[in-house]
Design an enzyme around this catalytic site. Structure first.
Site, PDB file in Angstrom:
ATOM      1  N   LYS A   6      52.206  13.778 104.794  1.00  0.00           N
ATOM      2  CA  LYS A   6      51.176  14.769 104.508  1.00  0.00           C
ATOM      3  C   LYS A   6      49.821  14.166 104.852  1.00  0.00           C
ATOM      4  CE  LYS A   6      49.407  18.578 102.728  1.00  0.00           C
ATOM      5  NZ  LYS A   6      49.645  19.933 103.268  1.00  0.00           N
TER       6      LYS A   6
ATOM      7  N   ALA B 233      46.670  20.180 106.614  1.00  0.00           N
ATOM      8  CA  ALA B 233      46.146  20.914 105.458  1.00  0.00           C
ATOM      9  C   ALA B 233      45.470  22.171 105.994  1.00  0.00           C
ATOM     10  CB  ALA B 233      45.152  20.056 104.686  1.00  0.00           C
TER      11      ALA B 233
ATOM     12  N   ASN C  86      58.261  31.945 110.639  1.00  0.00           N
ATOM     13  CA  ASN C  86      58.771  31.925 109.281  1.00  0.00           C
ATOM     14  C   ASN C  86      59.127  33.356 108.850  1.00  0.00           C
ATOM     15  OD1 ASN C  86      59.280  31.471 106.586  1.00  0.00           O
ATOM     16  ND2 ASN C  86      57.176  30.924 106.052  1.00  0.00           N
TER      17      ASN C  86
END
Length: 214
Positions: free
Chosen positions: A38, A118, A176
């Site tokens: 991350k 992010a 998605n």
């Protein structure tokens, strides 16, 4: 193939965390030794909730690299964009910390690092320094996460235009399927983006992500 794949999205809460684990699983199934990372975690304290979700989805325990904070080298407490989260914690983002952590992961023998960003491409990291600047400077290819919500065609094409203008390689677009708010819009969006990529980004793989949501 670049040893680092940067996973970004057309918006926040688009499914980047699930897509990161999804892509890592595909690579593992192909025989690669990979790990997820991350870039900057906000809204957490000691541990990255996104890394914990990666491990859960991949059926892995919390790894030694996680304990050493190599997979989440920067964590801020407030759930907002990195530039604001850093300000609220009285800090300043130092992207070299991320680079050093990524290098250490590769030195441990991983074939590839799946680096989750992010927010989207134009989210500010510090000042006017954007996620797209970070990606462009390192010449990382990206996986762009999209979905079938109303407005996703616009957001996806805008993100692809940013990549084309900046010379950022779009390795794949991950579509998605969740949340399926309007099946007719979702199917139309899927077909439109598939055709758009075939015409303007023929080397970009189009991946439909349905695992973990079925």
């Amino acid at each position: 193939m670049s040893k680092v794949l940067f996973i970004t999205g057309i918006d926040t809460n688009i499914g980047k965390t699930y897509a990161t684990a999804f892509l890592a699983r595909r690579a593992m199934d192909a025989g690669q030794k990979v790990i997820t990372q991350k870039m900057i975690q906000t809204g957490c304290q000691e541990r990255s909730e996104d890394i914990e979700k990666h491990r859960e989805l991949l059926g892995q325990p919390y790894l030694p690299e996680d304990e050493a904070r190599l997979t989440a080298p920067i964590i801020y407490s407030y759930p907002c964009s990195p530039h604001m989260a850093a300000q609220l914690d009285g800090a300043e983002v130092d992207v070299t910390i991320i680079d050093h952590a990524t290098e250490q992961l590769l030195e441990r023998g991983y074939d590839r690092v799946f680096l989750e960003g992010a927010g989207g491409l134009m989210v500010p990291i510090k000042g006017h320094y954007l996620a797209a600047d970070f990606i462009q400077e390192r010449n990382y290819p990206i996986a762009l996460v999209s979905n079938g919500k109303l407005g996703s065609i616009n957001h996806t094409i805008l993100s692809l235009e940013v990549c084309r203008n900046r010379g950022i390689q779009v390795e794949c677009v991950v579509y998605n399927l969740y949340p399926n708010i309007d099946a007719m819009i979702a199917e139309n969006t899927l077909q439109y983006l598939r055709g758009y990529l075939a015409e303007y980004h023929p080397s970009t793989e189009f991946i439909i992500m349905n695992e973990w949501y079925e």
